[in-house]
Write a protein that holds these residues in place. Structure first.
Motif, short mmCIF file in Angstrom:
data_model
loop_
_atom_site.label_atom_id
_atom_site.label_comp_id
_atom_site.label_asym_id
_atom_site.label_seq_id
_atom_site.Cartn_x
_atom_site.Cartn_y
_atom_site.Cartn_z
N SER A 306 0.83 -1.21 0.00
CA SER A 306 0.00 0.00 0.00
C SER A 306 0.87 1.26 0.00
CB SER A 306 -0.88 0.00 1.25
OG SER A 306 -2.18 0.34 0.92
N ALA A 307 1.94 1.22 0.79
CA ALA A 307 2.84 2.39 0.88
C ALA A 307 3.57 2.61 -0.45
CB ALA A 307 3.84 2.17 2.02
N ILE A 308 3.97 1.52 -1.11
CA ILE A 308 4.65 1.63 -2.42
C ILE A 308 3.71 2.30 -3.42
CG2 ILE A 308 5.45 0.29 -4.43
CD1 ILE A 308 6.67 -1.70 -2.47
N LEU A 309 2.45 1.85 -3.44
CA LEU A 309 1.46 2.43 -4.36
C LEU A 309 1.25 3.92 -4.03
CD1 LEU A 309 -1.10 -0.52 -4.37
CD2 LEU A 309 0.28 0.21 -6.31
N GLY A 310 1.17 4.21 -2.72
CA GLY A 310 0.96 5.60 -2.29
C GLY A 310 2.11 6.51 -2.68
N LEU A 311 3.33 6.04 -2.44
CA LEU A 311 4.51 6.84 -2.82
C LEU A 311 4.54 7.10 -4.32
CD1 LEU A 311 7.56 5.55 -0.76
CD2 LEU A 311 6.95 7.92 -1.17
N SER A 312 4.20 6.08 -5.09
CA SER A 312 4.18 6.24 -6.55
C SER A 312 3.16 7.30 -6.95
CB SER A 312 3.83 4.91 -7.22
OG SER A 312 4.72 3.91 -6.82
N ALA A 313 2.01 7.31 -6.25
CA ALA A 313 0.97 8.31 -6.56
C ALA A 313 1.47 9.72 -6.26
CB ALA A 313 -0.28 8.01 -5.75
N VAL A 314 2.18 9.87 -5.14
CA VAL A 314 2.71 11.20 -4.78
C VAL A 314 3.72 11.66 -5.83
CG1 VAL A 314 4.09 12.49 -3.09
CG2 VAL A 314 2.30 10.94 -2.31
N VAL A 315 4.62 10.76 -6.22
CA VAL A 315 5.65 11.12 -7.21
C VAL A 315 4.99 11.44 -8.56
CG1 VAL A 315 7.67 10.30 -8.49
CG2 VAL A 315 7.46 9.83 -6.06
N LEU A 316 3.95 10.69 -8.89
CA LEU A 316 3.24 10.93 -10.15
C LEU A 316 2.62 12.33 -10.16
CD1 LEU A 316 2.34 9.62 -12.80
CD2 LEU A 316 0.36 8.71 -11.64
N THR A 317 2.10 12.74 -9.00
CA THR A 317 1.48 14.06 -8.90
C THR A 317 2.52 15.18 -8.97
OG1 THR A 317 -0.10 13.05 -7.40
CG2 THR A 317 -0.14 15.42 -7.52
N THR A 318 3.68 14.94 -8.34
CA THR A 318 4.66 16.03 -8.23
C THR A 318 5.76 15.96 -9.27
OG1 THR A 318 5.87 14.69 -6.61
CG2 THR A 318 4.33 16.31 -5.74
N GLY A 319 6.07 14.74 -9.73
CA GLY A 319 7.26 14.62 -10.59
C GLY A 319 7.02 14.07 -11.97
N GLY A 320 5.77 13.71 -12.28
CA GLY A 320 5.49 13.22 -13.63
C GLY A 320 5.60 11.71 -13.75
N GLU A 321 5.15 11.21 -14.93
CA GLU A 321 5.01 9.76 -15.14
C GLU A 321 6.33 9.01 -15.07
OE1 GLU A 321 3.57 12.03 -16.99
OE2 GLU A 321 1.51 11.49 -17.50
N GLU A 322 7.37 9.56 -15.71
CA GLU A 322 8.63 8.79 -15.80
C GLU A 322 9.20 8.51 -14.41
OE1 GLU A 322 8.10 11.65 -17.41
OE2 GLU A 322 7.96 11.06 -19.51
N LYS A 323 9.22 9.56 -13.60
CA LYS A 323 9.78 9.39 -12.24
C LYS A 323 8.96 8.37 -11.46
CE LYS A 323 11.96 13.87 -11.47
NZ LYS A 323 11.79 15.15 -10.80
N ALA A 324 7.62 8.46 -11.59
CA ALA A 324 6.75 7.55 -10.85
C ALA A 324 6.98 6.10 -11.27
CB ALA A 324 5.28 7.93 -11.07
N MET A 325 7.12 5.88 -12.59
CA MET A 325 7.36 4.52 -13.09
C MET A 325 8.68 3.97 -12.55
SD MET A 325 4.87 3.54 -15.05
CE MET A 325 5.45 2.32 -16.22
N LEU A 326 9.71 4.81 -12.57
CA LEU A 326 11.02 4.39 -12.06
C LEU A 326 10.95 4.05 -10.57
CD1 LEU A 326 13.44 6.90 -13.85
CD2 LEU A 326 13.50 4.40 -14.04
#
Length: 386
Positions: A306-326
């Motif tokens: 759950s935390a991994i998914l949440g962190l990815s969502a935060v990065v997606l909001t602030t840093g864009g798709e590429e960063k979130a995927m990485l």
């Protein structure tokens, strides 16, 4: 990213007050649960506890949340409609925890509760278009917005309820999801949403000491459906409302675990010719237990996911798709390695058992094919009772 210090103070106060109220009201609610007979008796194999445990803990979470909201959040018409819907959900949950209600009745009442905010401005008006090749960046829902909103609220309300199968699981996953939304609300300057989510996180954390394994109290349907309802409505207020911030994926990432588990459960039941609402023992948490993890390990594993998914969502909001995927890929690798390190014995034993079973099965088949004249055994005729 500059946050106003006043806002941070309010967020922390909302969190602390909700936590304290939730923590202090739980023993009172527990006494009430015994009085009205809201007790969970372990009567089937899906239940993981061995002794009767009071449920209704969701009432303490609800009280903690409401006290904090009334103290710290300006009540807008939208928020009023969310709280009114939440009251309907909690009343339904309390009645259901005392005397089990039929599924259809619960479903109808949930739709009514979801319609209250959906007809008062808490609606999903647009999705960002998941089709990257389209010129059209958004799907504007138009007349579909209210039905889609009701579907989202009812689906999330029930999916949080469905993962409520181990001590502390639904409570912790909800707290992680709410924390993720809280961070995104702060980053995107949605102050009221941030304070409301802080109250939700606090209410969950306050109940946690009573709910962790071995649980002294369950939150029951009251708590699980209330948490699902607030997460669903707050995700609309905080995530779906803002075209620039939201991509289609963020709410699905934040609530990924309950959404995946529910979808998987429905598909599995339909494939087996059962009703999608038929309760079974095939949820993710049951599978982890069957793999040989104990309750604490299974819950910790699902918290990490759950935390991994949440962190990815935060990065997606602030840093864009590429960063979130990485980030998502990196964290998945870390989690896989950690699982091997934390549970090497369980993983090895599970694999060993699987291999032994396969070997025995293969040997048995081989033996049969070599002696076709051997009389066939009747099912269960190997000396063991069925």
């Amino acid at each position: 990213m500059e946050f106003e210090s006043g806002l941070i103070v309010l967020v922390l106060l909302a969190l602390l007050v909700a936590g304290m109220v939730s923590f202090l009201t739980t023993p009172v609610v527990k006494t009430f649960a015994y009085k009205v007979g809201a007790i969970d008796v372990p009567k089937d194999e899906r239940r993981m506890h061995k002794v009767p445990i009071p449920r209704l803990g969701g009432l303490a979470i609800f009280i903690g949340f409401m006290v904090s909201i009334l103290l710290f959040v300006p009540i807008t018409p939208e928020l009023k409609s969310i709280l009114l819907g939440a009251v309907v959900i909690v009343v339904l949950g309390v009645v259901d925890d005392i005397m089990a209600l039929p599924a259809l009745l619960k479903f109808v009442v949930q739709i009514v509760a979801a319609l209250i905010p959906a007809t008062h401005g808490v609606v999903i008006q647009a999705f960002s278009n998941p089709n990257v090749f389209s010129d059209n960046l958004y799907w504007v829902l138009g007349w579909m917005s209210v039905p889609v909103t009701v579907l989202w609220i009812v689906a999330i309300t029930n999916s949080v309820n469905l993962i409520d199968g181990l001590d502390g699981l639904a409570n912790g996953v909800s707290a992680i999801s709410a924390t993720t939304m809280l961070v995104i609300a702060l980053v995107t300057a949605q102050n009221q949403v941030a304070i409301a989510l802080a109250a939700l996180v606090g209410a969950c954390v306050g109940f946690m000491p009573y709910n962790m394994n071995p649980a002294k109290m369950f939150m029951g349907d009251t708590g699980a459906t209330f948490l699902g309802f607030i997460l669903a409505t707050m995700s609309i207020q905080g995530l779906f409302k803002y075209y620039a911030v939201i991509t289609f994926v963020v709410p699905f990432l934040i609530l990924g675990l309950p959404i995946f588990d529910t979808s998987f459960a429905f598909i599995r039941r339909i494939a087996h010719g059962q009703s999608p609402m038929h309760a079974d023992r095939g949820h993710i948490h049951h599978r982890l237990i069957d793999m040989g993890l104990n309750q604490k390990q299974a819950v910790a594993t699902l918290y990490v996911i759950s935390a991994i998914l949440g962190l990815s969502a935060v990065v997606l909001t602030t840093g864009g798709e590429e960063k979130a995927m990485l980030l998502f890929a990196a964290l998945c690798i870390v989690a896989a390695v950690a699982a091997r390190v934390v549970f090497p014995k369980e993983v090895r034993e599970e694999l060993h058992e699987e291999l032994e079973e396969l070997r025995e099965h293969g040997h048995h088949d081989h033996h049969h094919s070599e002696h076709p004249s051997a009389p066939e055994q009747t099912p269960g005729g190997d000396g063991k009772e069925e």
